[in-house]
Design an enzyme around this catalytic site. Structure first.
Site, short mmCIF file in Angstrom:
data_model
loop_
_atom_site.label_atom_id
_atom_site.label_comp_id
_atom_site.label_asym_id
_atom_site.label_seq_id
_atom_site.Cartn_x
_atom_site.Cartn_y
_atom_site.Cartn_z
N ASN A 206 -9.40 -13.49 -10.74
CA ASN A 206 -8.11 -14.11 -10.43
C ASN A 206 -8.28 -15.50 -9.86
O ASN A 206 -8.00 -16.50 -10.50
CB ASN A 206 -7.34 -13.19 -9.47
CG ASN A 206 -5.95 -13.66 -9.20
OD1 ASN A 206 -5.74 -14.63 -8.49
ND2 ASN A 206 -4.96 -12.96 -9.76
N ASN A 250 -6.57 -11.48 -3.83
CA ASN A 250 -5.97 -12.58 -4.57
C ASN A 250 -6.59 -13.90 -4.12
O ASN A 250 -7.64 -14.29 -4.60
CB ASN A 250 -4.45 -12.57 -4.39
CG ASN A 250 -3.73 -13.35 -5.48
OD1 ASN A 250 -4.24 -14.34 -5.97
ND2 ASN A 250 -2.55 -12.89 -5.86
N ASP A 297 -0.73 -15.57 -2.62
CA ASP A 297 -1.44 -15.94 -3.84
C ASP A 297 -2.60 -16.84 -3.41
O ASP A 297 -3.34 -16.49 -2.50
CB ASP A 297 -0.50 -16.59 -4.85
CG ASP A 297 -0.91 -16.29 -6.29
OD1 ASP A 297 -2.12 -16.40 -6.60
OD2 ASP A 297 -0.06 -15.93 -7.10
#
Length: 378
Positions: A206, A250, A297
C-alpha cells in the site's frame, strides 16, 4: 482617559485627554504580567486609576487589552472608544508576518478531476515536481510542477496499479504496485520501469517508507478481514516480512534517526511505533496514539520527526509529535485525503492527494520534510 503614548498607532486621532461615560472600574495592580506598553490610563473621580490600554509582546505576536466596560455598555457606541478598537485592529493586522502563503491554510494546486478517484502517491523530486498515481486514468503516474501544471509521466505495464511512491537519494522512483504484489522502480530520466521486488504473500503493498540508507518498508493491509502486515525491502530487492497479524496497516514512515518505524491502522485508528533493531527486525510495538473517529491513510515525517497523517473521512491532515501530542490539524478541502509529501523551494510545502475532488492540494508549514532534506543533501 489620558493618552500616554500619543505617537503609538493605536492612539492615532485620540486627544491627550478624553472622557468615557459609564465605564467599569478594576483594581490595580491587575493580576497579569507587566505590560510592555501602556497606551491609555483611566482615572476615576475618586482618584482610582486603571491601565485602560496595554500591549504585551508574546512570542512572535502581540496582545492589546482595552476594555472600558462590559460589551453591552453604551461606551462601545461612542466615537473615541470605537476609534481605539479600529486603530488596534489595523495595527495588529499590519504586525502579522508578511507571508506569501499563510501556514496551515490549504488551497488547490491542480483542477478538480485532474486525477481519478485512485489518486495516491505522492512524492517530490529534487526539483520540486510532484509525482502522483492515476493521472487522468488508472495505471498511470502524473508529473505536476510546483505551479500546478500536470502531464503524463508513465503508464504502468500489464495490470500494475500504483499506490505509495518514494524517491531514493539517486533520484529513482519506487512505486507500491498493489495489484501485482510488486514494488516497481522507475528511472526518472529514461522512464524505464522494472520490478524491483515481488512477493506473492503480500496482500497488496500500500504505502512505502524509505530510511536514510535506502531500505524500503511497505504497509500491507488486508481490507477484507481488517488485518495487515509490514515488509522490509532491502537494497537488493530481498523482501522479508517484519510483522503480521496487525490491524489494517496503511501509512508508514521512518524516524529521522532511522531507529523507529511508524505505522497507522486505518480501521483500528491506531498509530504504532516499532523500534528498528540492529539486525533490521522490529522490536515490541508502542502505541503512540489512538484516535476516536475517522480513518487514516498516508503519513510522513518532517525534519524534526513530527508526523503528518491524512485523516481519511475527516478531510484533514493532523500534525502530531512522536509522543502523540497533536500540534495542528489542517482542513484539506475534501473529505478523503489519501497521502502527502513535502516539497516546494524550501521543503515546507505539503502536497496532499485528495479523492473527493480528484486533485492535489497544498499548504505551507514551518519545517521541511525529512525526505526533501535527504534529497537535497545528496
Amino acid at each position: 482617559m489620558t493618552t500616554l503614548l500619543p505617537e503609538h498607532p493605536i492612539a492615532k486621532g485620540l486627544p491627550k485627554t478624553w472622557v468615557v461615560k459609564a465605564t467599569e472600574m478594576y483594581d490595580e495592580p491587575f493580576h497579569v504580567p507587566k505590560p510592555d506598553q501602556v497606551i491609555f490610563k483611566e482615572t476615576f473621580a475618586g482618584g482610582e486609576w486603571f491601565r485602560g490600554g496595554a500591549v504585551w509582546n508574546l512570542g512572535k505576536g502581540k496582545v492589546f487589552y482595552f476594555r472600558p466596560g462590559h460589551e453591552t455598555y453604551p461606551v462601545f457606541r461612542e466615537k473615541l472608544p470605537l476609534q481605539v478598537i479600529e486603530n488596534a485592529v489595523r495595527w495588529l493586522a499590519a504586525e502579522l508576518p508578511k507571508r506569501k502563503d499563510a501556514l496551515y491554510q490549504a488551497k488547490p494546486l491542480t483542477p478538480a478531476k485532474s486525477f481519478t478517484g485512485g489518486i495516491e502517491g505522492p512524492a517530490c523530486d529534487k526539483d520540486g515536481n510532484i509525482f502522483a498515481v492515476n493521472f487522468q486514468k488508472q495505471q498511470t503516474i502524473g508529473h505536476t510542477t510546483p505551479d500546478g501544471t500536470s502531464k503524463l509521466f508513465v503508464t504502468l505495464p500489464g495490470k500494475s496499479t500504483g499506490n505509495g511512491i518514494r524517491f531514493d537519494r539517486q533520484g529513482r522512483i519506487y512505486v507500491a504496485d498493489y495489484v501485482e504484489h510488486n514494488v516497481l522502480r522507475v528511472d526518472l530520466d529514461t522512464h524505464k520501469i522494472e520490478v524491483f521486488a515481488h512477493e506473492p504473500k503480500m496482500n497488496q503493498p500500500n504505502d512505502l517508507a524509505i530510511d536514510g540508507n535506502g531500505v524500503l518498508y511497505a504497509s500491507d493491509p488486508n481490507w477484507g478481514n481488517g488485518t495487515g502486515q509490514l515488509w522490509r525491502i532491502d537494497r537488493d530487492g530481498n523482501t522479508p516480512r517484519l510483522a503480521e497479524e496487525l490491524g489494517t496497516t496503511n501509512g508508514v514512515e521512518v524516524s529521522p534517526d532511522n531507529k523507529t518505524l511508524y505505522v497507522n491502522e486505518s480501521v483500528q485508528k491506531n498509530v504504532w511505533a516499532f523500534p528498528i533493531l540492529e539486525d533490521g527486525t522490529l522490536g515490541m510495538k508502542r502505541l503512540v496514539r489512538q484516535f476516536p473517529d475517522h480513518g487514516f491513510d498516508g503519513m510522513r515525517c518532517d525534519v524534526d520527526g513530527n508526523l503528518y497523517i491524512t485523516r481519511h473521512g475527516k478531510g484533514t491532515v493532523v500534525k502530531m509529535q512522536a509522543d502523540g501530542k497533536i500540534l495542528a490539524e489542517v482542513d484539506v478541502l475534501g473529505k478523503s485525503p489519501t497521502n502527502l509529501c513535502f516539497g516546494g523551494p524550501d521543503g515546507c510545502t505539503v502536497y496532499v492527494t485528495e479523492v473527493e475532488h480528484q486533485r492535489l492540494v497544498k499548504f505551507r508549514v514551518e519545517k521541511p520534510g525529512l525526505a526533501w532534506v535527504r534529497l537535497k543533501v545528496d
